[in-house]
Design an enzyme around this catalytic site. Structure first.
Site, PDB file in Angstrom:
ATOM      1  N   HIS A  34       8.372  -1.264  -2.265  1.00 16.02           N
ATOM      2  CA  HIS A  34       9.718  -0.681  -2.358  1.00 16.02           C
ATOM      3  C   HIS A  34       9.681   0.692  -1.688  1.00 16.02           C
ATOM      4  O   HIS A  34       8.638   1.113  -1.156  1.00 16.02           O
ATOM      5  CB  HIS A  34      10.163  -0.611  -3.822  1.00 16.02           C
ATOM      6  CG  HIS A  34       9.149   0.028  -4.736  1.00 16.02           C
ATOM      7  ND1 HIS A  34       8.813   1.358  -4.672  1.00 16.02           N
ATOM      8  CD2 HIS A  34       8.374  -0.511  -5.711  1.00 16.02           C
ATOM      9  CE1 HIS A  34       7.911   1.627  -5.575  1.00 16.02           C
ATOM     10  NE2 HIS A  34       7.603   0.514  -6.216  1.00 16.02           N
ATOM     11  N   GLU A  35      10.802   1.398  -1.756  1.00 14.12           N
ATOM     12  CA  GLU A  35      10.901   2.697  -1.069  1.00 14.12           C
ATOM     13  C   GLU A  35       9.832   3.692  -1.528  1.00 14.12           C
ATOM     14  O   GLU A  35       9.451   4.580  -0.777  1.00 14.12           O
ATOM     15  CB  GLU A  35      12.293   3.304  -1.266  1.00 14.12           C
ATOM     16  CG  GLU A  35      13.326   2.825  -0.264  1.00 14.12           C
ATOM     17  CD  GLU A  35      12.960   3.104   1.208  1.00 14.12           C
ATOM     18  OE1 GLU A  35      12.599   4.254   1.540  1.00 14.12           O
ATOM     19  OE2 GLU A  35      13.039   2.173   2.014  1.00 14.12           O
ATOM     20  N   HIS A  37       6.662   3.027  -2.244  1.00 16.12           N
ATOM     21  CA  HIS A  37       5.472   2.764  -1.414  1.00 16.12           C
ATOM     22  C   HIS A  37       5.715   3.249   0.020  1.00 16.12           C
ATOM     23  O   HIS A  37       4.843   3.847   0.650  1.00 16.12           O
ATOM     24  CB  HIS A  37       5.179   1.261  -1.341  1.00 16.12           C
ATOM     25  CG  HIS A  37       4.856   0.621  -2.642  1.00 16.12           C
ATOM     26  ND1 HIS A  37       5.688  -0.277  -3.258  1.00 16.12           N
ATOM     27  CD2 HIS A  37       3.765   0.730  -3.440  1.00 16.12           C
ATOM     28  CE1 HIS A  37       5.137  -0.697  -4.386  1.00 16.12           C
ATOM     29  NE2 HIS A  37       3.969  -0.098  -4.521  1.00 16.12           N
ATOM     30  N   GLN A  61      -7.583  -4.898 -13.411  1.00 19.06           N
ATOM     31  CA  GLN A  61      -6.858  -3.800 -14.059  1.00 19.06           C
ATOM     32  C   GLN A  61      -5.757  -4.318 -14.994  1.00 19.06           C
ATOM     33  O   GLN A  61      -5.000  -3.525 -15.543  1.00 19.06           O
ATOM     34  CB  GLN A  61      -6.312  -2.802 -13.041  1.00 19.06           C
ATOM     35  CG  GLN A  61      -5.158  -3.290 -12.189  1.00 19.06           C
ATOM     36  CD  GLN A  61      -4.785  -2.289 -11.108  1.00 19.06           C
ATOM     37  OE1 GLN A  61      -5.514  -2.076 -10.142  1.00 19.06           O
ATOM     38  NE2 GLN A  61      -3.628  -1.645 -11.254  1.00 19.06           N
ATOM     39  N   GLY A 147       1.432   7.787  -5.676  1.00 24.30           N
ATOM     40  CA  GLY A 147       2.747   8.238  -6.128  1.00 24.30           C
ATOM     41  C   GLY A 147       2.662   8.927  -7.489  1.00 24.30           C
ATOM     42  O   GLY A 147       1.851   8.546  -8.338  1.00 24.30           O
ATOM     43  N   ASP A 150       2.881   7.060 -11.160  1.00 28.36           N
ATOM     44  CA  ASP A 150       1.669   6.704 -11.907  1.00 28.36           C
ATOM     45  C   ASP A 150       0.830   7.968 -12.052  1.00 28.36           C
ATOM     46  O   ASP A 150      -0.272   8.074 -11.507  1.00 28.36           O
ATOM     47  CB  ASP A 150       0.897   5.615 -11.161  1.00 28.36           C
ATOM     48  CG  ASP A 150       1.713   4.334 -11.084  1.00 28.36           C
ATOM     49  OD1 ASP A 150       2.018   3.768 -12.128  1.00 28.36           O
ATOM     50  OD2 ASP A 150       2.082   3.926  -9.961  1.00 28.36           O
ATOM     51  N   MET A 184      11.485   4.015  -9.067  1.00 28.95           N
ATOM     52  CA  MET A 184      11.243   2.725  -8.422  1.00 28.95           C
ATOM     53  C   MET A 184       9.889   2.173  -8.855  1.00 28.95           C
ATOM     54  O   MET A 184       8.901   2.926  -8.931  1.00 28.95           O
ATOM     55  CB  MET A 184      11.288   2.885  -6.908  1.00 28.95           C
ATOM     56  CG  MET A 184      12.699   3.107  -6.441  1.00 28.95           C
ATOM     57  SD  MET A 184      12.856   2.779  -4.695  1.00 28.95           S
ATOM     58  CE  MET A 184      14.545   3.292  -4.463  1.00 28.95           C
TER      59      MET A 184
HETATM   60  O1  PAF Z   1      -0.909   1.843  -8.214  1.00 27.19           O
HETATM   61  C1  PAF Z   1      -1.266   0.695  -7.864  1.00 27.19           C
HETATM   62  O2  PAF Z   1      -0.503  -0.064  -7.274  1.00 27.19           O
HETATM   63  C2  PAF Z   1      -2.668   0.208  -8.217  1.00 27.19           C
HETATM   64  O3  PAF Z   1      -3.085   0.684  -9.452  1.00 27.19           O
HETATM   65  C3  PAF Z   1      -3.707   0.528  -7.124  1.00 27.19           C
HETATM   66  C4  PAF Z   1      -3.905   2.019  -6.950  1.00 27.19           C
HETATM   67  C5  PAF Z   1      -3.276  -0.103  -5.810  1.00 27.19           C
HETATM   68  C6  PAF Z   1      -5.060  -0.078  -7.510  1.00 27.19           C
HETATM   69  O4  PAF Z   1      -4.980  -1.452  -7.672  1.00 27.19           O
END
Ligand code: PAF
Length: 284
Positions: A34-35, A37, A61, A147, A150, A184
């Site tokens: 999305h925007e 990223h 994860q 970003g 997170d 987002m």
């Molecule tokens: O933020 C994310 O999308 C994920 O945690 C990452 C950093 C790509 C690791 O899988």
């Protein structure tokens, strides 16, 4: 734009970039772009000779009851978006090439990984730091772009880079929001219309808390209680994992608000877990 699926081939390609004295800017993603990223991709392109984006939904994860299987995937759409941004290389490995049989090495940042989201998603950050270490070893970037949405992930990864003397700089880019303030996130796709409207409560609550703090209230527990009260007023909020005022470096809850603080929220609307935060500078 080159699409690479095999880690060894990506390593070779990165070595070639480095031999040509090109700097690599790297944006790790799990796809469903999305925007938010794309803002990282634009920044990576602006700062470096070469921009590499990884798309890998990292199984380690996700907890056993989490959304790994149904995590949104849109490979064709993602490739198209990255082509439009003129990205140099997409690294898109499959699970068996990242975690082949016999894989047994994990990277763990203790303490800060156990706070906030870590307390509710045991093992999550160990999965993140393991895959990010692997991705950095494969892609060999000069700068890693993450970003602010997170926020804890960025703090944990900064610690990882420092503690393991990894020669990578990190740039944390601002959260990109929908018009009504919702941060987002690929997981927003899970929300139906009603839930999507309800999700506006998260940013509204962060803003309301920040305004009360700016008006002079310095009591973190009082702010936390106000935040919980506000979030509970939204009937579609099913669980609040956390909401409150935190130290932006240690992620420990703050009682007496001074200088820089992190206001952060994690909650569920239906089964969808959403997080958001803002950083606030306080003039004391
Ligand atoms: O933020 C994310 O999308 C994920 O945690 C990452 C950093 C790509 C690791 O899988």
């Amino acid at each position: 734009m080159e699409i690479i699926r095999i880690p060894k081939v990506m390593q070779e390609t990165s070595r070639k970039f480095l031999r040509e004295v090109k700097t690599i800017g790297f944006v790790p993603t799990m796809g469903a772009l999305h925007e938010g990223h794309l803002s990282l991709v634009r920044r990576a392109k602006q700062d470096n000779h070469v921009a590499v984006v990884s798309i890998f939904v990292n199984p380690i994860q996700f907890g056993p009851t989490e959304d790994f299987e149904r995590y949104p995937r849109d490979i064709e759409g993602d490739i198209e978006k990255l082509r439009k941004e003129d990205v140099d290389t997409i690294f898109m490995p499959d699970v068996s090439s990242m975690y082949p049989e016999g894989f047994s090495t994990y990277v763990e940042v203790v303490d800060i990984s156990e706070r906030l989201c870590g307390a509710f998603r045991p093992g999550h950050f160990k999965g993140v730091t393991t895959v990010v270490t692997k991705l950095l070893n494969i892609v060999k970037p000069k700068i890693l772009y993450l970003g602010q949405k997170d926020y804890q992930q960025s703090v944990v990864i900064k610690r990882l880079l420092k503690d393991l003397d990894m020669d990578v700089d990190i740039v944390v880019c601002p959260t990109i929001r929908e018009k009504d303030g919702l941060a987002m996130s690929s997981r927003n796709m899970y929300l139906d219309n009603e839930q999507r409207n309800a999700a506006r409560i998260i940013y509204r609550c962060l803003i309301e808390a920040s305004e009360i703090i700016k008006a002079g209230i310095k009591d973190g527990v009082y702010i936390k209680n106000i935040m919980f009260k506000k979030l509970k007023e939204e009937p579609l909020v099913s669980t609040i994992d956390y909401a409150g005022v935190y130290d932006p470096d240690t992620l420990v809850e703050i009682n007496e608000i001074k200088k820089e603080i992190l206001l952060a929220i994690a909650l569920r609307i239906g089964n969808t877990r959403l997080i958001d935060n803002i950083l606030l500078e306080i003039n004391t």
